[in-house]
Design a protein around this motif. Structure first.
Motif, PDB file in Angstrom:
ATOM      1  N   THR A  63       0.886  -1.162   0.000  1.00  0.00           N
ATOM      2  CA  THR A  63       0.000   0.000   0.000  1.00  0.00           C
ATOM      3  C   THR A  63       0.923   1.210   0.000  1.00  0.00           C
ATOM      4  O   THR A  63       1.718   1.397   0.920  1.00  0.00           O
ATOM      5  N   VAL A  64       0.849   1.992  -1.083  1.00  0.00           N
ATOM      6  CA  VAL A  64       1.702   3.174  -1.235  1.00  0.00           C
ATOM      7  C   VAL A  64       0.788   4.367  -1.478  1.00  0.00           C
ATOM      8  O   VAL A  64      -0.008   4.355  -2.420  1.00  0.00           O
ATOM      9  N   ASP A  65       0.886   5.352  -0.598  1.00  0.00           N
ATOM     10  CA  ASP A  65       0.007   6.520  -0.689  1.00  0.00           C
ATOM     11  C   ASP A  65      -1.456   6.108  -0.801  1.00  0.00           C
ATOM     12  O   ASP A  65      -2.224   6.671  -1.573  1.00  0.00           O
ATOM     13  N   GLY A  66      -1.850   5.055  -0.078  1.00  0.00           N
ATOM     14  CA  GLY A  66      -3.235   4.609  -0.049  1.00  0.00           C
ATOM     15  C   GLY A  66      -3.656   3.688  -1.181  1.00  0.00           C
ATOM     16  O   GLY A  66      -4.772   3.188  -1.184  1.00  0.00           O
ATOM     17  N   GLU A  67      -2.783   3.430  -2.155  1.00  0.00           N
ATOM     18  CA  GLU A  67      -3.118   2.565  -3.286  1.00  0.00           C
ATOM     19  C   GLU A  67      -2.486   1.187  -3.105  1.00  0.00           C
ATOM     20  O   GLU A  67      -1.289   1.076  -2.838  1.00  0.00           O
ATOM     21  N   GLU A  68      -3.289   0.115  -3.246  1.00  0.00           N
ATOM     22  CA  GLU A  68      -2.780  -1.251  -3.126  1.00  0.00           C
ATOM     23  C   GLU A  68      -2.238  -1.744  -4.462  1.00  0.00           C
ATOM     24  O   GLU A  68      -2.866  -1.552  -5.497  1.00  0.00           O
ATOM     25  N   VAL A  69      -1.061  -2.400  -4.387  1.00  0.00           N
ATOM     26  CA  VAL A  69      -0.434  -2.985  -5.567  1.00  0.00           C
ATOM     27  C   VAL A  69       0.104  -4.354  -5.165  1.00  0.00           C
ATOM     28  O   VAL A  69       0.816  -4.478  -4.169  1.00  0.00           O
ATOM     29  N   VAL A  70      -0.233  -5.391  -5.941  1.00  0.00           N
ATOM     30  CA  VAL A  70       0.260  -6.747  -5.674  1.00  0.00           C
ATOM     31  C   VAL A  70       1.450  -7.014  -6.583  1.00  0.00           C
ATOM     32  O   VAL A  70       1.385  -6.797  -7.792  1.00  0.00           O
ATOM     33  N   THR A  71       2.557  -7.487  -5.979  1.00  0.00           N
ATOM     34  CA  THR A  71       3.753  -7.849  -6.735  1.00  0.00           C
ATOM     35  C   THR A  71       4.012  -9.331  -6.559  1.00  0.00           C
ATOM     36  O   THR A  71       3.705  -9.903  -5.515  1.00  0.00           O
ATOM     37  N   GLY A  72       4.591  -9.964  -7.590  1.00  0.00           N
ATOM     38  CA  GLY A  72       4.897 -11.382  -7.535  1.00  0.00           C
ATOM     39  C   GLY A  72       6.234 -11.679  -8.174  1.00  0.00           C
ATOM     40  O   GLY A  72       6.957 -10.764  -8.576  1.00  0.00           O
ATOM     41  N   PRO A  73       6.580 -12.951  -8.273  1.00  0.00           N
ATOM     42  CA  PRO A  73       7.874 -13.348  -8.815  1.00  0.00           C
ATOM     43  C   PRO A  73       8.142 -12.707 -10.178  1.00  0.00           C
ATOM     44  O   PRO A  73       7.304 -12.719 -11.067  1.00  0.00           O
ATOM     45  N   GLY A  74       9.305 -12.098 -10.284  1.00  0.00           N
ATOM     46  CA  GLY A  74       9.700 -11.435 -11.524  1.00  0.00           C
ATOM     47  C   GLY A  74       9.327  -9.972 -11.584  1.00  0.00           C
ATOM     48  O   GLY A  74       9.743  -9.267 -12.497  1.00  0.00           O
ATOM     49  N   ASP A  75       8.545  -9.487 -10.602  1.00  0.00           N
ATOM     50  CA  ASP A  75       8.166  -8.070 -10.590  1.00  0.00           C
ATOM     51  C   ASP A  75       9.226  -7.235  -9.883  1.00  0.00           C
ATOM     52  O   ASP A  75       9.764  -7.639  -8.840  1.00  0.00           O
ATOM     53  N   SER A  76       9.475  -6.060 -10.433  1.00  0.00           N
ATOM     54  CA  SER A  76      10.300  -5.066  -9.759  1.00  0.00           C
ATOM     55  C   SER A  76       9.415  -3.869  -9.441  1.00  0.00           C
ATOM     56  O   SER A  76       8.351  -3.692 -10.026  1.00  0.00           O
ATOM     57  N   TYR A  77       9.856  -3.059  -8.496  1.00  0.00           N
ATOM     58  CA  TYR A  77       9.049  -1.927  -8.056  1.00  0.00           C
ATOM     59  C   TYR A  77       9.959  -0.808  -7.555  1.00  0.00           C
ATOM     60  O   TYR A  77      11.139  -1.025  -7.270  1.00  0.00           O
ATOM     61  N   VAL A  78       9.377   0.374  -7.470  1.00  0.00           N
ATOM     62  CA  VAL A  78      10.081   1.510  -6.874  1.00  0.00           C
ATOM     63  C   VAL A  78       9.090   2.272  -6.001  1.00  0.00           C
ATOM     64  O   VAL A  78       7.943   2.496  -6.389  1.00  0.00           O
ATOM     65  N   ILE A  79       9.545   2.607  -4.800  1.00  0.00           N
ATOM     66  CA  ILE A  79       8.769   3.417  -3.869  1.00  0.00           C
ATOM     67  C   ILE A  79       9.555   4.710  -3.686  1.00  0.00           C
ATOM     68  O   ILE A  79      10.714   4.680  -3.246  1.00  0.00           O
ATOM     69  N   PRO A  80       8.969   5.852  -4.033  1.00  0.00           N
ATOM     70  CA  PRO A  80       9.700   7.117  -3.908  1.00  0.00           C
ATOM     71  C   PRO A  80      10.079   7.407  -2.460  1.00  0.00           C
ATOM     72  O   PRO A  80       9.384   6.996  -1.516  1.00  0.00           O
ATOM     73  N   GLY A  81      11.169   8.124  -2.281  1.00  0.00           N
ATOM     74  CA  GLY A  81      11.574   8.559  -0.949  1.00  0.00           C
ATOM     75  C   GLY A  81      10.467   9.372  -0.299  1.00  0.00           C
ATOM     76  O   GLY A  81       9.755  10.123  -0.971  1.00  0.00           O
ATOM     77  N   ASP A  82      10.305   9.195   0.994  1.00  0.00           N
ATOM     78  CA  ASP A  82       9.323   9.899   1.825  1.00  0.00           C
ATOM     79  C   ASP A  82       7.869   9.508   1.562  1.00  0.00           C
ATOM     80  O   ASP A  82       6.964  10.056   2.185  1.00  0.00           O
ATOM     81  N   ALA A  83       7.606   8.558   0.655  1.00  0.00           N
ATOM     82  CA  ALA A  83       6.225   8.124   0.397  1.00  0.00           C
ATOM     83  C   ALA A  83       5.776   7.168   1.507  1.00  0.00           C
ATOM     84  O   ALA A  83       6.460   6.186   1.789  1.00  0.00           O
ATOM     85  N   PRO A  84       4.631   7.418   2.124  1.00  0.00           N
ATOM     86  CA  PRO A  84       4.110   6.466   3.116  1.00  0.00           C
ATOM     87  C   PRO A  84       3.787   5.133   2.425  1.00  0.00           C
ATOM     88  O   PRO A  84       3.151   5.119   1.375  1.00  0.00           O
ATOM     89  N   HIS A  85       4.278   4.032   3.017  1.00  0.00           N
ATOM     90  CA  HIS A  85       4.041   2.727   2.417  1.00  0.00           C
ATOM     91  C   HIS A  85       3.989   1.635   3.482  1.00  0.00           C
ATOM     92  O   HIS A  85       4.510   1.800   4.580  1.00  0.00           O
ATOM     93  N   ALA A  86       3.333   0.527   3.112  1.00  0.00           N
ATOM     94  CA  ALA A  86       3.208  -0.644   3.973  1.00  0.00           C
ATOM     95  C   ALA A  86       3.240  -1.867   3.069  1.00  0.00           C
ATOM     96  O   ALA A  86       3.108  -1.749   1.846  1.00  0.00           O
ATOM     97  N   ALA A  87       3.431  -3.045   3.661  1.00  0.00           N
ATOM     98  CA  ALA A  87       3.453  -4.287   2.879  1.00  0.00           C
ATOM     99  C   ALA A  87       2.858  -5.408   3.718  1.00  0.00           C
ATOM    100  O   ALA A  87       2.976  -5.405   4.947  1.00  0.00           O
ATOM    101  N   GLU A  88       2.241  -6.378   3.017  1.00  0.00           N
ATOM    102  CA  GLU A  88       1.624  -7.508   3.709  1.00  0.00           C
ATOM    103  C   GLU A  88       1.701  -8.745   2.831  1.00  0.00           C
ATOM    104  O   GLU A  88       1.448  -8.678   1.625  1.00  0.00           O
ATOM    105  N   ASN A  89       2.047  -9.866   3.455  1.00  0.00           N
ATOM    106  CA  ASN A  89       2.014 -11.150   2.756  1.00  0.00           C
ATOM    107  C   ASN A  89       0.665 -11.791   3.052  1.00  0.00           C
ATOM    108  O   ASN A  89       0.458 -12.346   4.121  1.00  0.00           O
TER     109      ASN A  89
END
Length: 113
Positions: A63-89
């Motif tokens: 969850t980045v800036d209130g938006e949920e995004v699901v990532t899986g094997p082979g996915d790459s991602y970037v979270i900007p500096g200072d952006a509020p974020h969380a993660a859950e398995n």
């Protein structure tokens, strides 16, 4: 040149079910390995570091800036500096991958002195 293998570094259980290993750190970036157990949650937080990552196993819901995004094997991602974020398995298997931070985090708060 410094080489740090994930097999050389002990992981730290930074949060319940969240295992992190600090790997190589240079002047501009640092690398960590992560393993997040089923049901584990990294609560919302932010930091100055831009955080890029690559998932090698499992699915991780960010969850980045209130938006949920699901990532899986082979996915790459970037979270900007200072952006509020969380993660859950939310899956049934551990999630594993690597993350790179810029500026580097050679001594993140979860590393024991």
């Amino acid at each position: 040149m410094d080489v740090v293998s994930v097999t050389d570094e002990e992981s730290v259980e930074a949060l319940e079910g969240v295992h992190l290993a600090q790997l190589a750190a240079g002047e501009r970036t640092s690398v960590q390995h992560f393993r997040i157990e089923p049901g584990a949650v990294v609560g919302e937080h932010s930091h100055e570091h831009e955080q890029t990552g690559f998932v090698t196993r499992g699915e991780l819901t960010f969850t980045v800036d209130g938006e949920e995004v699901v990532t899986g094997p082979g996915d790459s991602y970037v979270i900007p500096g200072d952006a509020p974020h969380a993660a859950e398995n939310r899956g049934d298997e551990p999630v594993e991958g690597v993350e790179i931070f810029s500026p580097p985090r050679p001594n993140p708060p979860w590393v024991e002195d």
